[in-house]
Write a protein that holds these residues in place. Structure first.
Motif, PDB file in Angstrom:
ATOM      1  N   ILE A 207       0.815  -1.224   0.000  1.00 32.63           N
ATOM      2  CA  ILE A 207       0.000   0.000   0.000  1.00 32.63           C
ATOM      3  C   ILE A 207       0.846   1.271   0.000  1.00 32.63           C
ATOM      4  N   ASP A 208       2.169   1.138   0.173  1.00 27.26           N
ATOM      5  CA  ASP A 208       3.049   2.302   0.018  1.00 27.26           C
ATOM      6  C   ASP A 208       3.632   2.368  -1.387  1.00 27.26           C
ATOM      7  N   GLY A 209       3.170   1.474  -2.260  1.00 30.80           N
ATOM      8  CA  GLY A 209       3.631   1.466  -3.636  1.00 30.80           C
ATOM      9  C   GLY A 209       4.838   0.583  -3.897  1.00 30.80           C
ATOM     10  N   SER A 210       5.446   0.030  -2.849  1.00 29.58           N
ATOM     11  CA  SER A 210       6.630  -0.814  -3.021  1.00 29.58           C
ATOM     12  C   SER A 210       6.233  -2.208  -3.499  1.00 29.58           C
ATOM     13  N   TYR A 214       8.641 -12.089  -2.049  1.00 30.03           N
ATOM     14  CA  TYR A 214       8.266 -13.369  -1.456  1.00 30.03           C
ATOM     15  C   TYR A 214       9.483 -14.211  -1.092  1.00 30.03           C
ATOM     16  N   ASN A 215       9.199 -15.310  -0.411  1.00 24.48           N
ATOM     17  CA  ASN A 215      10.216 -16.220   0.119  1.00 24.48           C
ATOM     18  C   ASN A 215      11.180 -15.491   1.055  1.00 24.48           C
ATOM     19  N   GLN A 216      10.602 -14.785   2.017  1.00 29.47           N
ATOM     20  CA  GLN A 216      11.380 -14.088   3.031  1.00 29.47           C
ATOM     21  C   GLN A 216      11.410 -14.909   4.323  1.00 29.47           C
ATOM     22  N   ALA A 217      12.394 -14.627   5.191  1.00 25.83           N
ATOM     23  CA  ALA A 217      12.482 -15.332   6.469  1.00 25.83           C
ATOM     24  C   ALA A 217      11.223 -15.090   7.294  1.00 25.83           C
ATOM     25  N   ASP A 218      10.753 -13.844   7.301  1.00 25.03           N
ATOM     26  CA  ASP A 218       9.491 -13.493   7.961  1.00 25.03           C
ATOM     27  C   ASP A 218       8.415 -13.468   6.889  1.00 25.03           C
ATOM     28  N   VAL A 219       7.480 -14.403   6.962  1.00 25.46           N
ATOM     29  CA  VAL A 219       6.486 -14.550   5.889  1.00 25.46           C
ATOM     30  C   VAL A 219       5.284 -13.626   6.054  1.00 25.46           C
ATOM     31  N   TYR A 220       5.316 -12.765   7.068  1.00 24.56           N
ATOM     32  CA  TYR A 220       4.241 -11.793   7.271  1.00 24.56           C
ATOM     33  C   TYR A 220       4.346 -10.708   6.209  1.00 24.56           C
ATOM     34  N   LEU A 221       3.303 -10.559   5.407  1.00 25.79           N
ATOM     35  CA  LEU A 221       3.259  -9.569   4.334  1.00 25.79           C
ATOM     36  C   LEU A 221       1.901  -8.878   4.446  1.00 25.79           C
ATOM     37  N   GLY A 233      -2.429   5.364  -9.258  1.00 28.40           N
ATOM     38  CA  GLY A 233      -1.910   6.620  -8.729  1.00 28.40           C
ATOM     39  C   GLY A 233      -2.875   7.290  -7.775  1.00 28.40           C
ATOM     40  N   GLN A 234      -4.131   7.297  -8.147  1.00 28.71           N
ATOM     41  CA  GLN A 234      -5.178   7.919  -7.333  1.00 28.71           C
ATOM     42  C   GLN A 234      -5.341   7.201  -5.999  1.00 28.71           C
ATOM     43  N   VAL A 235      -5.345   5.876  -6.045  1.00 29.80           N
ATOM     44  CA  VAL A 235      -5.520   5.099  -4.818  1.00 29.80           C
ATOM     45  C   VAL A 235      -4.313   5.259  -3.894  1.00 29.80           C
ATOM     46  N   LEU A 236      -3.105   5.159  -4.450  1.00 33.00           N
ATOM     47  CA  LEU A 236      -1.892   5.283  -3.636  1.00 33.00           C
ATOM     48  C   LEU A 236      -1.790   6.671  -3.012  1.00 33.00           C
ATOM     49  N   ALA A 237      -2.166   7.700  -3.766  1.00 30.13           N
ATOM     50  CA  ALA A 237      -2.146   9.065  -3.219  1.00 30.13           C
ATOM     51  C   ALA A 237      -3.146   9.202  -2.069  1.00 30.13           C
ATOM     52  N   SER A 238      -4.307   8.594  -2.203  1.00 31.83           N
ATOM     53  CA  SER A 238      -5.317   8.648  -1.138  1.00 31.83           C
ATOM     54  C   SER A 238      -4.825   7.941   0.125  1.00 31.83           C
TER      55      SER A 238
END
Length: 245
Positions: A207-210, A214-221, A233-238
């Protein structure tokens, strides 16, 4: 079979197994959901071990093995996404089969057995522009505060739905325009839907645009945005205008 053919086939067969179990009359409610998780996971793990023995697997229903962190190819699966909806014999649940390669969701299939339909990373779709109000998909039981706030900013209609896979595929299928989630997820919740939506030509990101990695040590995403490119663009700006983000 190619990787995408295998993902689609496994997701579809797992879905058939789950529907058969759901209609068996042997389980109901939470017991049905637990049985579905176990049975679908056992089938998927056995199928991947047989067909792709050299690949690693990360499944919601399996104990994590850190050896996957040393692998380029990791299957990331949710044998039953939307266990609650499945147990309630609704149709908004899914099976997720994805292949992450070097941390990116490259191959994916999302089965929606209650419809029935399976979508996968095979072809690009042209997302039509919305007519009238935008529609934003949210959890039917616990809509995220950020999603509700963004919907208000955009004048979007909230559309409650069950599993993450069902919501993501509703965007891909043109039943809504935005799936914004910030209430906490894990890699298996989003990997297959992200692969399918991305291949279909949709915007996918945190939600920050990044990017989603995947396949990370911490699987919380924890968060996710899927929408047609013209609304990103509109959604990310909001989102960035919200006090908590």
């Amino acid at each position: 079979m190619t990787d995408v053919e295998l993902a689609r086939h496994i997701a579809g067969i797992a879905g058939q197994i789950l529907v058969t179990l759901q209609k068996s009359g042997l389980f109901e409610g939470k017991a049905l959901g637990k049985a579905g998780d176990r049975v679908a996971n056992a089938f998927i793990m056995a199928a991947l071990a047989e067909q792709r023995p050299d690949d690693a697997v990360l499944s919601e229903e399996e104990k994590d093995n850190s050896d996957r962190l040393n692998r380029e190819r990791v299957w990331i699966v949710d044998p039953l996404d939307g266990t609650r909806e499945y147990g309630e014999e609704r149709t908004d649940w899914a099976v997720h089969i994805a292949l992450a390669i070097n941390g990116k969701a490259e191959i994916g299939a999302v089965a929606l057995p209650g419809i029935p339909l399976t979508l996968c990373t095979e072809r690009k779709l042209d997302a039509a522009a919305a007519e009238g109000k935008l529609r934003m998909l949210v959890s039917r039981t616990r809509p995220a505060a950020e999603a509700v706030a963004v919907a208000e900013k955009l004048g979007a209609e909230l559309v409650p739905m069950g599993s993450a896979g069902a919501k993501a595929m509703a965007v891909v299928r043109g039943e809504a325009e935005i799936y914004l989630h910030s209430g906490g997820q894990y890699e298996w919740d989003s990997c297959a839907p992200v692969a399918v939506a991305q291949a279909a030509g949709f915007h996918v990101s945190r939600i920050d645009g990044s990017p989603l990695v995947y396949n990370q040590a911490d699987v919380y995403l924890p968060d996710l945005l899927i929408c047609p490119l013209q609304y990103a663009g509109q959604v990310l700006a909001s989102i960035q205008e919200l006090p908590s983000v």
